[in-house]
Structures are given as C-alpha cells and as structure tokens.
Design a protein around this motif. Structure first.
Motif, PDB file in Angstrom:
ATOM      1  N   LEU A 144     -15.039   3.440   6.949  1.00 10.67           N
ATOM      2  CA  LEU A 144     -14.637   2.293   7.780  1.00 10.67           C
ATOM      3  C   LEU A 144     -13.128   2.095   7.863  1.00 10.67           C
ATOM      4  O   LEU A 144     -12.575   1.918   8.954  1.00 10.67           O
ATOM      5  N   GLY A 145     -12.462   2.113   6.701  1.00 14.34           N
ATOM      6  CA  GLY A 145     -11.002   1.923   6.703  1.00 14.34           C
ATOM      7  C   GLY A 145     -10.303   3.069   7.411  1.00 14.34           C
ATOM      8  O   GLY A 145      -9.538   2.854   8.363  1.00 14.34           O
TER       9      GLY A 145
ATOM     10  N   GLY B 208     -13.871   1.934  -3.387  1.00 15.28           N
ATOM     11  CA  GLY B 208     -14.099   2.584  -2.093  1.00 15.28           C
ATOM     12  C   GLY B 208     -13.507   1.794  -0.931  1.00 15.28           C
ATOM     13  O   GLY B 208     -12.828   2.343  -0.073  1.00 15.28           O
ATOM     14  N   ARG B 209     -13.773   0.487  -0.891  1.00 12.29           N
ATOM     15  CA  ARG B 209     -13.334  -0.301   0.262  1.00 12.29           C
ATOM     16  C   ARG B 209     -11.835  -0.580   0.251  1.00 12.29           C
ATOM     17  O   ARG B 209     -11.291  -1.143   1.202  1.00 12.29           O
ATOM     18  N   TYR B 210     -11.174  -0.251  -0.854  1.00 18.04           N
ATOM     19  CA  TYR B 210      -9.718  -0.412  -0.943  1.00 18.04           C
ATOM     20  C   TYR B 210      -9.030   0.961  -0.911  1.00 18.04           C
ATOM     21  O   TYR B 210      -7.866   1.080  -1.316  1.00 18.04           O
TER      22      TYR B 210
ATOM     23  N   PHE C 146     -11.236  -2.705  13.263  1.00 22.82           N
ATOM     24  CA  PHE C 146     -10.637  -3.378  12.109  1.00 22.82           C
ATOM     25  C   PHE C 146     -11.545  -4.503  11.571  1.00 22.82           C
ATOM     26  O   PHE C 146     -11.738  -4.608  10.347  1.00 22.82           O
ATOM     27  N   PRO C 147     -12.160  -5.317  12.438  1.00 21.41           N
ATOM     28  CA  PRO C 147     -13.081  -6.330  11.884  1.00 21.41           C
ATOM     29  C   PRO C 147     -14.218  -5.700  11.083  1.00 21.41           C
ATOM     30  O   PRO C 147     -14.642  -6.241  10.059  1.00 21.41           O
ATOM     31  N   ALA C 148     -14.714  -4.535  11.533  1.00 23.52           N
ATOM     32  CA  ALA C 148     -15.803  -3.874  10.791  1.00 23.52           C
ATOM     33  C   ALA C 148     -15.313  -3.437   9.410  1.00 23.52           C
ATOM     34  O   ALA C 148     -16.035  -3.568   8.412  1.00 23.52           O
TER      35      ALA C 148
END
Ligand SMILES: O=P(O)(O)OC[C@H]1O[C@](O)(CO)[C@@H](O)[C@@H]1O
Length: 537
Positions: free
Chosen positions: A161-162, A267-269, A344-346
């Motif tokens: 995603l990022g 992961g999300r960072y 970006f919102p996702a």
C-alpha cells in the motif's frame, strides 16, 4: 514503563471534557475572521497547515498542549526514535520490539539517534545504489542483453500500500523507459491483469514480504514464477526479493538480488525502507528516493518539538483526538485535491487503522476510552460528486482533512474563463472547507446546511519526492503520537491473526489434506463451506 499513562488518568482530559461542552461555533457570523485564519496556521517541512476551520479556540489549544505535556507525547516520540522498546504490552507475551522506521531516513546527519539501525539502512541503500548502477551499465540484463524496463512489486498490506501510493503519487518523476506495477491480491485476476500488460522478458519481479510467510505473496510469487517459465524465461534472472533478515524468504540463492528490512520496522511503516525503496528507486531514480527520505526526515525532526504549534504531526494528532474523544466523531475523511494521491487514503487506512484499532492498553487492560478513528477518503473533486452530500447534510459529522498543492505536477494546464484547472481544483478545496464550517441558512430546510463541521487544510507548493516524503511521515508520526496518547500499542496487529488461522483451516479442508487434519463434521467452517457452495462434489 513510567512513560506510559492511561488516557483517562491524564488531568487535561477532564479539562478538555469540560471545554467540549461548548466548542467553538464555526457557523457563527464572525467565526472565521481574517485574524483567526491567519493565527491558526502552522508551517512545517514545506507544508502550511490551516486549522482555523477546526472547532478549537485558545483555551482548547492550551488544554491540548497540556494533554501533550502530561502524556509526555514528545518524550515518547523521542524514545521511539532512539530505540526504546515501544512495541510491547507490559506483563503479556507481545512483540517486544523497537520501533525504528525513522532510522531509515535519519541518514543525513553524522549523529543519527539510532546509529546501528541507521548504519543498516545505509548499507541497504548502498547495495541498492550498486544494483541500480549495474542495471544502468547493462551488467544486469536479460538473456538477450536487453535492459529491464519494468519492476513488478509482489506484496500485500504494508509491502504494497505505501510503496504503491508513493509510486502513483510520484509517477511524474519516473526515469525515461522505467515503470512499476503492483500485484497484491491473491485474486488470480489481479496478477493476470497486470501480467497481460507486460513484456516479461524486460521485467524484474520484486517479491516483498517482511515475514516471508504471507499466503497471498507466496502464492503470487509462485504464479509469477510459473508465468516466467511459461514464457521461456529463467526466474533466477528476473526475480529479486525484499524480506526481513532471517525470514523464510531470506534465501539469496533463489533471487537475482535480495535486500533486507528489519524486525524493528513495522510493515505499515516500511515504505521508506527497502520495502518501498527498491521499486521506487528503480522507477523514479535513486536521487528522487533520497529526496523522499529527506522530506520524511524533516517531518521526523518536526515531531521532536515540544510546542504543538511547532510540531505539526503532534498538532494533527491532538486535533484528531479532540474530534474523536471529545467531540465524539468516529471517522475522518482524508481528501487529497491531487489525483496523484489517489491511493494515499488507502495507505493511511492501513497505517492508522492497523496501528490504532486496539482496545487493550499497553498495560494489558481494556481501554475505557475511544481509540483509532475510521479513516477513509478519495481525491477531490471526484469525491464532491460522490459522497460529499453526506459530509454536508448527513446525520454523521465527518471531520475532513484536505490536502492540496498550489502548482500541478505536470504543469500542463489550460485557462478557461480566467482560471486554470489547478485554480479550479484548489478553489473547490477551499470552498468545501468553508461550506462545511459556515453552512447556509435557507427557508427551505432541504436546502439549508447546518455547518459547524470541522476540517483542516494541508497545502504545499507542489507534490514532489520531498513533499511526498514529508506528507507520509507527518501522517506516520501523527498516528504514532495518537497511539501514545491513547496508551495503546500502535505497532502490533494481533487482530489480523484469527482470520488467517480460519482461512488456513478452510484451505486445508478444500485441499482435502490428511484425515487427522480435516475439520470435524460439525465445525462451523465446514457448514459455511457447504452453505457457500464451495464443497467439492
Ligand atoms: O510483509 P508481510 O510480512 O508479507 O506482511 C504483509 C502485511 O500483513 C500484515 O501482517 C497483516 O496481515 C500487515 O501488517 C503487513 O503489512
């Protein structure tokens, strides 16, 4: 850890509860005075943040500063950046890890806060630089001696995603003859649609998984390997990997090149680690990736300021807490007036909701206050023609975070009736913020707008690698600071495990594995398989 404190025990919370009984009325006739709009404005790392359209006044701002001080939010942020074990639940089995994604971008100083981890980030960057140079020099190429033009990133969640959001945001900066694509979903149609568009002989496949165990990614890796083989290509010449050091995927023999990320990066960072770095630097160029890191680093430094008007991520975090915990708003809409920010919102949905969607405190107790906000959004002006009706007149109040840029990326524009398209875009963004705040009195109730709906505006000159890096890290830091304030662990994701376990049980059944591993006849999984018509005939 004495840095951790329950939200409900912070003195400023009671004060804010009192103040929330009579919040600032944005719809009052003089509410949005020029003085207010000029005063409620903060500039940081290339962005101007306008928050005069939030329901705050001087007293609320003072109390939010007290909340930040009493919860020791900046101290916690600095502790995180310096390598404290912030990913933990005290007294219970938990990940017990440092949280050091910031070390990946603390590379522009001789004195990084976490020298060992920054050295690891630099080592990976050097390896990436060499890999890219070898591609440029033709030392790495396909069997016909042709260069690679496309990189496909195979990964999901934070491994997709990022990086995908950043790539789409910065596609304008792609190097000539280079592009990136992404395969995330285990839905075979996702891979099929991407692969159908490619010349596989000129394509590198970048398999990205921190854990090296994710079902979707491992499945898609095999799918892509077989597509390469079917096209008469040798996967070993086309496949690279990014994974956690020591993960089951950490096997350089299987790949043309392999890069590492580390367990102290969630992961999300991880978009600014090799997880985003390899694909972004391939497509946009190494220097543009460094610019992105520079922007992120600027936002990390801002996060160390004590004063909320000098610390933009902290200010964003506290305004979010004001709306969530004191004004009782359950969701927030992130509304970029930039088509390039379409994903970006996702990305923020994962970053925020996987981080702060928690109901156990860092003391292992049930929290007695609201935590993570539901995040959603789409680019404007498209959203205006879709869901803004509810934002303006719906029974749910949705605080909005607008993001915009004074100049377009491509600088290809047209003037019609005296204004450019970019001006039309920005005029709409400002208008929406005003309409939400001011509302409109009308004799026809169906045409009247109550107004008094909060929003903020984040504006920079242009969406560049630097401003994108800053925007990403402003939000990452906002999310971490909110988690500190709520005294939750924003860095684990136990809530995704149960579904994975149950999916594996259903898959074992569908694969008709050995007797001992089959579900019992009364298992709910089996009943659901039958009810859904998925049973093997
Ligand atoms: O990079 P990995 O280990 O394949 O994980 C992908 C994603 O899966 C999750 O663990 C959630 O299932 C995310 O936190 C993570 O970003």
């Amino acid at each position: 850890m004495d840095l951790f404190k329950n939200f409900a025990d912070i003195k400023a919370v009671q004060k804010l509860e009192q103040l929330a009984r009579t919040p600032y009325n944005l719809a009052a006739s003089t509410a949005l005075s020029p003085e207010r709009l000029a005063a409620y404005r903060v500039s940081s790392c290339g962005f101007d943040f306008l928050y005069g359209t939030q329901r705050v006044d001087a007293q609320v701002m003072q109390a939010l500063q007290e909340l930040a001080d009493q919860a020791r939010l900046v101290e916690q942020f600095k502790a995180m950046k310096s390598g404290a074990v912030m990913n933990r639940i005290i007294g219970y089995d938990s990940e017990e890890r440092q949280v050091l994604h910031t070390a990946c971008r603390d590379i522009f100083t001789d004195k990084p806060l976490s020298p060992e981890e920054t050295a690891q980030a630099k080592e990976q960057l050097d390896r990436l630089k060499k890999f890219l140079a070898d591609l440029d020099k033709g030392m790495i190429c396909n069997t016909k001696g042709e260069s690679f033009t496309t990189m496909v990133q195979v990964g999901i969640g934070g491994s997709d995603l990022g990086p995908r959001a950043l790539y789409l945001a910065l596609k304008r900066y792609c190097q000539p003859g280079r592009k990136a694509c992404f395969i995330a979903n285990v839905d075979p149609d996702d891979a099929a649609a991407v692969l159908a568009e490619l010349d596989l002989s000129r394509t590198l496949i970048n398999v990205v998984s921190k854990s090296g165990t994710t079902l979707e990614t491992l499945t898609n890796e095999e799918l892509v390997r077989s597509a390469l083989t079917a096209a008469g290509l040798d996967p070993a010449r086309h496949m690279i990997a990014v994974t956690g050091a020591g993960s089951p995927m950490d096997d350089p023999e299987k790949y043309l090149a392999a890069f590492h990320m580390y367990d102290y990066i969630g992961g999300r960072y991880s978009a600014t680690s090799m997880v985003g770095g390899v694909t972004l630097a391939f497509a946009l160029g190494y220097e543009n990736f460094l610019e992105l890191l520079r922007g992120a680093n600027a936002a990390d430094q801002t996060g160390e300021q004590d004063n909320i008007t000098e610390n933009l991520p902290l200010l964003m975090a506290l305004l979010g807490i004001w709306n969530r915990n004191f004004l009782g708003h359950n969701t927030v809409a992130v509304l970029p007036y930039s088509q390039a920010l379409l994903r970006f919102p996702a990305h923020l949905q994962q970053c925020d909701m996987e981080s702060n969607g928690k109901q156990v405190s860092r003391f292992g107790e049930s929290v007695q206050w609201k935590t993570g906000t539901i995040v959603w959004g789409e680019p404007g002006t498209n959203g205006q023609h879709a869901f803004y009706q509810l934002l303006h007149q719906g029974s749910e109040i949705v605080p909005a975070e607008f993001i915009g840029f004074r100049q377009s990326q491509y600088q290809e524009d047209i003037t019609i009736k005296g204004t450019t398209s970019q001006q039309k875009l920005l005029a709409n963004m400002l208008a929406q913020s005003l309409a939400l705040a001011l509302g409109r009195v009308h004799e026809n109730p169906n045409k009247s707008f109550a107004g008094n709906r909060p929003s903020s505006l984040l504006i920079a000159d242009r969406l560049t690698p630097y401003s994108m890096g800053a925007l990403l890290a402003l939000y990452e830091n906002k999310i971490a600071l909110q988690g500190f304030c709520w005294n939750i662990n924003s860095f684990d994701q136990e809530g995704v495990q149960l579904g994975k376990v149950l999916a594996n049980r259903i898959l074992s059944e569908l694969a008709e594995e050995k007797e001992g591993e089959r579900l019992s006849p009364d298992a709910p999984e089996l009943s659901l398989i039958k009810a859904a018509g998925l049973e093997k005939k």
